[in-house]
Design an enzyme around this catalytic site. Structure first.
Site, PDB file in Angstrom:
ATOM      1  N   GLU A 187       5.461  83.292   5.611  1.00  0.00           N
ATOM      2  CA  GLU A 187       6.207  83.305   6.866  1.00  0.00           C
ATOM      3  C   GLU A 187       6.757  84.699   7.146  1.00  0.00           C
ATOM      4  O   GLU A 187       7.407  85.301   6.288  1.00  0.00           O
ATOM      5  CB  GLU A 187       7.368  82.298   6.831  1.00  0.00           C
ATOM      6  CG  GLU A 187       8.182  82.290   8.105  1.00  0.00           C
ATOM      7  CD  GLU A 187       9.197  81.164   8.196  1.00  0.00           C
ATOM      8  OE1 GLU A 187       9.948  81.129   9.200  1.00  0.00           O
ATOM      9  OE2 GLU A 187       9.251  80.329   7.274  1.00  0.00           O
ATOM     10  N   ASP A 215      12.213  71.101   6.275  1.00  0.00           N
ATOM     11  CA  ASP A 215      13.678  71.054   6.323  1.00  0.00           C
ATOM     12  C   ASP A 215      14.193  71.729   7.592  1.00  0.00           C
ATOM     13  O   ASP A 215      15.400  71.732   7.844  1.00  0.00           O
ATOM     14  CB  ASP A 215      14.309  71.635   5.060  1.00  0.00           C
ATOM     15  CG  ASP A 215      13.893  73.060   4.760  1.00  0.00           C
ATOM     16  OD1 ASP A 215      13.131  73.660   5.550  1.00  0.00           O
ATOM     17  OD2 ASP A 215      14.330  73.599   3.708  1.00  0.00           O
TER      18      ASP A 215
END
EC number: 2.1.2.11
Length: 265
Positions: free
Chosen positions: A182, A46
């Site tokens: 992340e 995304d």
């Protein structure tokens, strides 16, 4: 058409002590380029909100956007495993989560990615029952940037680190096939990788995860913004995309990327 790499093949690769690569792809051209070059997994992220649409975050990206780009990547893919993001507000409720994940699978994805912790266990179980493989994204989850108050490293204090470990274990127990970390400290990423029984992909998470992912536009030097610390611009010395991608693959597999300079403490 080459046979598509499967989830079980990636797991076997990791079991054999080998690392694997992932790059983002948003269209048929990049999907073809990267899969032919030997990148094992493609992420229809995304992040296309910023990269392709000029948005300030991933939040405005819709399910229709993700279906469209997943279809395009699927058409160009030549053997890579395709992972597609469920976008913001597409999996708030169980039925919605499974239905939207199904849409991405029908569009050509081989796995869906969700951002969040143990609260997603029910959704992971339901998707697993429906035959939908899942990758769970922990640490800095960009869809929650407004909650975090910016793009910040996650898991630096002991309590937050333990919560992330517990979340990863719970999600794997629920049926998660991959974990993606992340912007977490390298030591924490190492601990999670050593603790869970599924492949762990890192971005800004040090060199000890089983795989690495970068936004392709970043590693090819195509973005206008200042590159994050964890990114290496492989085009800077390569001169062409083929050499850049080949060098990325080689450095991930050898453990030469990321270096300590790309990681967080």
């Amino acid at each position: 058409m080459p046979k598509t790499i499967t989830v079980s093949q990636i797991k076997q690769l990791v079991s054999d002590g080998q690392k694997f690569t992932m790059l983002t792809a948003y269209d048929a051209t990049f999907a073809s380029m990267f899969s032919k070059a030997g990148v094992e997994t493609l992420l229809v992220g995304d992040s296309l909100g910023m990269v392709c649409q000029g948005q300030e975050s991933t939040v405005p990206v819709t399910m229709d956007d993700m279906v469209y780009h997943t279809q395009a990547v699927s058409r160009g893919n030549e053997g890579a495993l395709i992972v597609a993001d469920l976008p913001f507000n597409a999996y708030s409720h169980l039925e919605q989560a499974v239905n939207n994940a199904g849409r991405l699978m029908q569009a050509g994805a081989h796995m869906v990615k969700l951002e969040g912790g143990a609260w997603l266990c029910d959704a992971v179980q339901a998707m697993s029952r429906a035959g939908i493989p899942t990758c769970l994204h922990l640490g800095l989850t960009p869809q929650s940037v407004n909650k975090f108050g910016g793009y910040k490293v996650q898991g630096r204090d002991d309590a937050a680190a333990q919560t992330m470990i517990n979340d990863a274990l719970a999600l794997v127990e629920a049926g998660a096939d991959f974990i993606l970390l992340e912007c977490v400290p390298a030591d924490l990423a190492r601990a999670i990788t050593e603790t869970v029984s599924v492949p762990v992909i890192g971005i800004g998470a040090g060199a000890d995860t089983d795989g690495q992912v970068l936004v392709s536009y970043d590693m090819l030097g195509l973005t206008q913004h200042r590159l994050p610390r964890f990114v290496k611009n492989y085009m800077a010395d390569a001169g062409n995309w083929e050499t850049a991608v080949d060098q990325y693959i080689k450095e991930v597999k050898s453990g030469d990327f990321p270096t300590a300079a790309h990681a967080f403490e």
